[in-house]
Design a protein around this motif. Structure first.
Motif: not given
Length: 132
Positions: A8-12, A75, A78, A119, A122-124, A126
């Motif tokens: 993931l581009h950033r952790e949740i 990226w 998701s 994801a 959260e609009k993340i 991947w």
């Protein structure tokens, strides 16, 4: 045996995004053919990696990374990944004789659905990675 996993581009915060991808890796050629047959993006088309990690991998293979132009990390949506994974899972549930070890593949796909669904919410973005 290599293993596929989600980056993931950033952790949740408070969410475990670790997934198992051993069977997905083992059956990847079959899953790619299936994805093309059912008209979804094959999993490996979501592959990307940090260029520094790629350079380290090349060094491990005895290749000078300065002689290879490594692509930038990419990226992906998701939601698009979720659509692929859900469609593969749904097809395998409806047609379990499609490939060997369908139950184990479906189990891994369901873990991936859990992570990509979160994801997506959260609009993340991947990407898929491979652990050798």
């Amino acid at each position: 045996m290599p293993e596929l996993f989600i980056v993931l581009h950033r952790e949740i915060p408070g969410f475990d995004s670790q997934v198992n991808g051993r069977m997905l890796s083992e059956r990847e050629p079959l899953l790619t053919r299936l994805a093309k047959t059912i008209d979804v993006v094959p999993l490996m088309e979501f592959f990307s990696q940090d260029p520094e990690e790629g350079a380290g991998f090349l060094e491990d293979l005895g290749v000078d990374p300065s002689e290879v132009e490594l692509p930038e990390e990419t990226w992906f949506s998701s939601l698009q990944g979720l659509q692929t994974v859900q469609t593969l899972r749904d097809h395998l549930l409806a047609h379990p004789a499609t490939m060997p070890d369908t139950d184990r593949i479906v189990e891994e796909l369901e873990d991936w659905i859990r992570v990509l669904n979160k994801a997506s919410q959260e609009k993340i973005p991947w990407h898929l990675a491979v652990d050798f």
